[in-house]
Design a protein around this motif. Structure first.
Motif, mmCIF file in Angstrom:
data_model
loop_
_atom_site.group_PDB
_atom_site.id
_atom_site.type_symbol
_atom_site.label_atom_id
_atom_site.label_comp_id
_atom_site.label_asym_id
_atom_site.label_seq_id
_atom_site.Cartn_x
_atom_site.Cartn_y
_atom_site.Cartn_z
ATOM 1 N N THR A 1 -97.491 -6.838 -3.791
ATOM 2 C CA THR A 1 -98.712 -7.173 -3.070
ATOM 3 C C THR A 1 -99.697 -7.766 -4.071
ATOM 4 N N GLU A 2 -100.887 -8.106 -3.602
ATOM 5 C CA GLU A 2 -101.910 -8.659 -4.501
ATOM 6 C C GLU A 2 -102.471 -7.598 -5.449
ATOM 7 N N ARG A 3 -102.009 -6.346 -5.297
ATOM 8 C CA ARG A 3 -102.572 -5.266 -6.108
ATOM 9 C C ARG A 3 -101.536 -4.583 -7.008
ATOM 10 N N GLY A 4 -100.273 -4.944 -6.855
ATOM 11 C CA GLY A 4 -99.243 -4.324 -7.673
ATOM 12 C C GLY A 4 -97.889 -4.382 -6.989
ATOM 13 N N VAL A 5 -96.990 -3.489 -7.394
ATOM 14 C CA VAL A 5 -95.617 -3.502 -6.896
ATOM 15 C C VAL A 5 -95.239 -2.094 -6.459
ATOM 16 N N PHE A 6 -94.565 -2.023 -5.310
ATOM 17 C CA PHE A 6 -94.096 -0.751 -4.756
ATOM 18 C C PHE A 6 -92.580 -0.804 -4.627
ATOM 19 N N VAL A 7 -91.928 0.298 -5.010
ATOM 20 C CA VAL A 7 -90.470 0.381 -4.944
ATOM 21 C C VAL A 7 -90.094 1.647 -4.177
ATOM 22 N N PHE A 8 -89.140 1.489 -3.266
ATOM 23 C CA PHE A 8 -88.619 2.636 -2.513
ATOM 24 C C PHE A 8 -87.099 2.545 -2.493
ATOM 25 N N ALA A 9 -86.435 3.645 -2.845
ATOM 26 C CA ALA A 9 -84.971 3.653 -2.851
ATOM 27 C C ALA A 9 -84.481 5.069 -2.633
ATOM 28 N N LEU B 1 -95.941 0.144 -9.650
ATOM 29 C CA LEU B 1 -96.328 -0.568 -10.869
ATOM 30 C C LEU B 1 -97.709 -1.155 -10.652
ATOM 31 N N GLU B 2 -98.626 -0.875 -11.579
ATOM 32 C CA GLU B 2 -99.971 -1.448 -11.548
ATOM 33 C C GLU B 2 -100.309 -2.018 -12.919
ATOM 34 N N TRP B 3 -101.170 -3.009 -12.927
ATOM 35 C CA TRP B 3 -101.619 -3.646 -14.153
ATOM 36 C C TRP B 3 -103.046 -3.170 -14.411
ATOM 37 N N GLU B 4 -103.218 -2.336 -15.429
ATOM 38 C CA GLU B 4 -104.524 -1.754 -15.704
ATOM 39 C C GLU B 4 -104.637 -1.449 -17.186
ATOM 40 N N ALA B 5 -105.842 -1.337 -17.669
ATOM 41 C CA ALA B 5 -106.075 -1.027 -19.074
ATOM 42 C C ALA B 5 -105.690 0.420 -19.357
ATOM 43 N N ALA B 6 -105.191 0.654 -20.560
ATOM 44 C CA ALA B 6 -104.799 2.006 -20.947
ATOM 45 C C ALA B 6 -106.034 2.892 -21.068
ATOM 46 N N PRO B 7 -105.949 4.155 -20.676
ATOM 47 C CA PRO B 7 -107.101 5.059 -20.799
ATOM 48 C C PRO B 7 -107.424 5.344 -22.263
ATOM 49 N N ASN C 1 -101.295 4.073 -2.376
ATOM 50 C CA ASN C 1 -102.335 3.652 -1.439
ATOM 51 C C ASN C 1 -103.037 2.388 -1.917
ATOM 52 N N ARG C 2 -103.316 2.317 -3.225
ATOM 53 C CA ARG C 2 -103.997 1.129 -3.759
ATOM 54 C C ARG C 2 -103.121 -0.111 -3.606
ATOM 55 N N VAL C 3 -101.842 0.007 -3.910
ATOM 56 C CA VAL C 3 -100.960 -1.164 -3.878
ATOM 57 C C VAL C 3 -100.662 -1.604 -2.450
ATOM 58 N N LEU C 4 -100.431 -0.644 -1.553
ATOM 59 C CA LEU C 4 -100.050 -0.985 -0.180
ATOM 60 C C LEU C 4 -101.249 -1.182 0.741
ATOM 61 N N PRO D 1 -100.108 -8.840 -10.186
ATOM 62 C CA PRO D 1 -101.006 -9.108 -9.060
ATOM 63 C C PRO D 1 -101.922 -10.290 -9.341
ATOM 64 N N GLY D 2 -102.573 -10.755 -8.294
ATOM 65 C CA GLY D 2 -103.582 -11.798 -8.448
ATOM 66 C C GLY D 2 -103.200 -13.117 -7.799
ATOM 67 N N PRO D 3 -104.197 -13.909 -7.396
ATOM 68 C CA PRO D 3 -103.945 -15.168 -6.676
ATOM 69 C C PRO D 3 -103.250 -16.236 -7.517
ATOM 70 N N THR D 4 -103.487 -16.267 -8.832
ATOM 71 C CA THR D 4 -102.815 -17.287 -9.648
ATOM 72 C C THR D 4 -101.311 -17.016 -9.713
ATOM 73 N N VAL D 5 -100.926 -15.748 -9.803
ATOM 74 C CA VAL D 5 -99.506 -15.414 -9.780
ATOM 75 C C VAL D 5 -98.921 -15.703 -8.396
ATOM 76 N N THR D 6 -99.690 -15.466 -7.349
ATOM 77 C CA THR D 6 -99.220 -15.780 -5.995
ATOM 78 C C THR D 6 -98.921 -17.273 -5.870
#
Length: 511
Positions: free
Chosen positions: A215-223, A235-241, A258-261, A369-374
């Motif tokens: 999605t525009e916010r990350g990646v979700f995997v279900f198996a 999977l999310e793209w964020e700065a390390a704490p 919830n954030r990704v979906l 994520p993001g519109p440029t990658v889209t």
């Protein structure tokens, strides 16, 4: 006492290498630091040419429980793009679902059958190589001791002690800031379609299993690798704490989903016996050893390369490393290796590692994520509509897009042996003729003129003769790792076979 080969690491790569050496008449010793196999959930399948390699050792049948040869996969994924492979003939991509712990157990059983000594609870502390071998300082259950080996192979993972002690650099890149959260979970009742296996998330829609859902916010995997034990990853793209994080919780994983979906996905702890996965991992570490050999010390598997798990290339890369190395190292031990044979391990396998280095990073970039990658994904999707591009990606994932420089101009030479589905020798498929990991000359000529030329290598090369009407290829010289050292059509010159045998399998016997 000096042993021929010491293998540091008793995971799949180390055990497979031990089996390859044992089949070639060398008795290695496997040194594993852990006292028992790890129960940590890891890989869940094999992707690529390694599936056919296991068929060539009789292991595919032991994993699947049937005698059918591997069948190519009708579809797969690349960078969260679905790949339709049904139109590819031949289709190069094979997939074999098997948990890594089950594969490791099978390889350990096979190693025992072949008489391999596996020492568990033995830690490598130091090594001192010289011109004739390597002195090892080890710590075992009964205390420290020394061991001398003619060769040492590091199959001890991404944090390889062997690599570090040998002073082999491990350059690469770390990033982008990807955080990967994954766990076995319990999902709300009725959310998984029993017929299709799809996950239906209210407010978002259906998600197919065994794929990367971007999605525009990350990646979700279900198996659901194990029935009744679904796996969810985000999977999310964020700065390390800036501060240390507490262990991952199901609440944190639910919030990430919830954030990704953009929809609520309640997740709770799994039921039933473990072990269960609940893990957070930050960063995408991609590194490749500067060299695979330093004198009498060699690297294979994750000790030589680490990369993202996207696309599942790890075991395909590592197990083919050890298949390439095993017969060459055995030839050195037995004394018939031609000059440069062992060095060809690096020259052949490191470029394959470079390809995985590249495409694992490319897949992560396409999933960000993001519109440029889209926009980039829109263009990439148009390119995949061309079957030629789909084939190129499938061969990249399978590891079949590179050709070894074997010194023969035949189109098949340097490539993994074709499946030759209609060919039988005494009722056996070509893969079954390679169960002993011995070089094989397959003479398909009408007059059988190639088979007698291998008589001088009868202690090293197996010869099979069969008529194959309608086949344009007259002879194949197959290396133990399944790659073609030489091939000829019906007008091929016999002298070329002599040169290929000498180049790859040394000088003929004196008589």
């Amino acid at each position: 006492m000096t042993i021929d080969v010491a293998i540091a690491g008793g995971g799949p790569n180390g055990l497979m290498l031990a089996c390859e050496l044992a089949l070639a008449g060398v008795r290695p010793v496997v040194l594993e630091q852990l006292t028992e196999p790890s129960h940590e959930p890891k890989a869940n399948g094999l992707v690529g040419q390694v599936v056919r390699l296991l068929d060539q050792r009789g292991l595919h049948q032991r994993i699947t429980g049937h005698t059918d040869p591997p069948a190519p996969r009708p579809g797969y994924m690349f960078g969260a793009f679905p790949l339709d492979l049904t139109g590819l003939d031949p289709n190069p991509l094979h997939v074999l679902p098997v948990r890594q712990r089950d594969l490791e157990s099978l390889l350990a059983e096979r190693a025992r059958e072949l008489g391999v000594e596996v020492r568990r609870g033995h830690r490598l502390d130091s090594l001192a190589p010289d011109a004739d071998g390597v002195d090892l300082q080890l710590a075992g259950p009964d205390g420290p001791y020394r061991l001398r080996a003619r060769y040492l192979v590091g199959c001890d993972g991404g944090h390889s002690t062997v690599r570090k002690l040998a002073g082999i650099a491990f350059p690469g890149v770390t990033g982008p800031e990807v955080v990967h959260r994954a766990a076995h979970v319990t999902l709300p009742d009725g959310w998984v379609d029993e017929r299709t296996g799809e996950l239906d998330v209210p407010g978002h829609g259906r998600i197919r299993p065994f794929g990367y859902h971007r999605t525009e916010r990350g990646v979700f995997v279900f198996a659901a690798v194990v029935p009744g034990k679904p796996l969810v990853a985000v999977l999310e793209w964020e700065a390390a704490p800036k501060a240390a994080e507490p262990p991952l919780t199901f609440e944190e994983l639910s919030e990430a989903a919830n954030r990704v979906l953009g929809a609520r996905l309640p997740l709770t702890a799994p039921t039933g016996p473990g072990p269960h996965l609940l893990r957070r991992h930050r960063g995408a570490n991609t590194r490749l050893a500067e060299r695979y050999r330093s004198g009498r010390v060699l690297l294979a598997g994750d000790a030589a390369h680490v990369h993202s798990a996207v696309g599942g290339p790890g075991l395909n890369l590592g197990l083919q490393d050890v298949a390439n190395l095993g017969w060459k190292l055995a030839a050195e031990v037995h004394g018939w290796a031609p000059p440069g044979l062992l060095d060809s391990y690096q020259s052949e396998r490191r470029p394959v590692g470079e390809r995985v280095f590249m495409h694992s990073q490319a897949q992560l970039a396409l999933m960000a994520p993001g519109p440029t990658v889209t926009a980039l994904r829109t263009l990439f999707g148009e390119l995949l509509a061309d079957p030629a591009n789909t084939r190129r990606i499938a061969e990249l994932l399978a590891g079949s897009d590179l050709r070894y420089p074997v010194g023969c101009s035949h189109p098949w030479a340097g490539r993994f042996v074709p499946e030759l589905t209609g060919l039988r020798v005494a009722g056996l498929r070509v893969a079954e003729l390679l169960h002993g990991a011995q070089p094989l000359l397959l003479d398909l000529s009408a007059d059988g003129r190639f088979a007698p030329l291998a008589h001088g290598w009868r202690d090293r090369v197996a010869v099979q003769r069969t008529d194959c009407p309608g086949e344009s290829t007259a002879a194949l010289l197959i290396r133990p790792d399944g790659y073609l050292a030489w091939a000829a059509d019906h007008d091929g010159a016999p002298q070329e076979l002599h040169e290929a045998l000498t180049r790859w399998f040394g000088e003929p016997l004196a008589d």
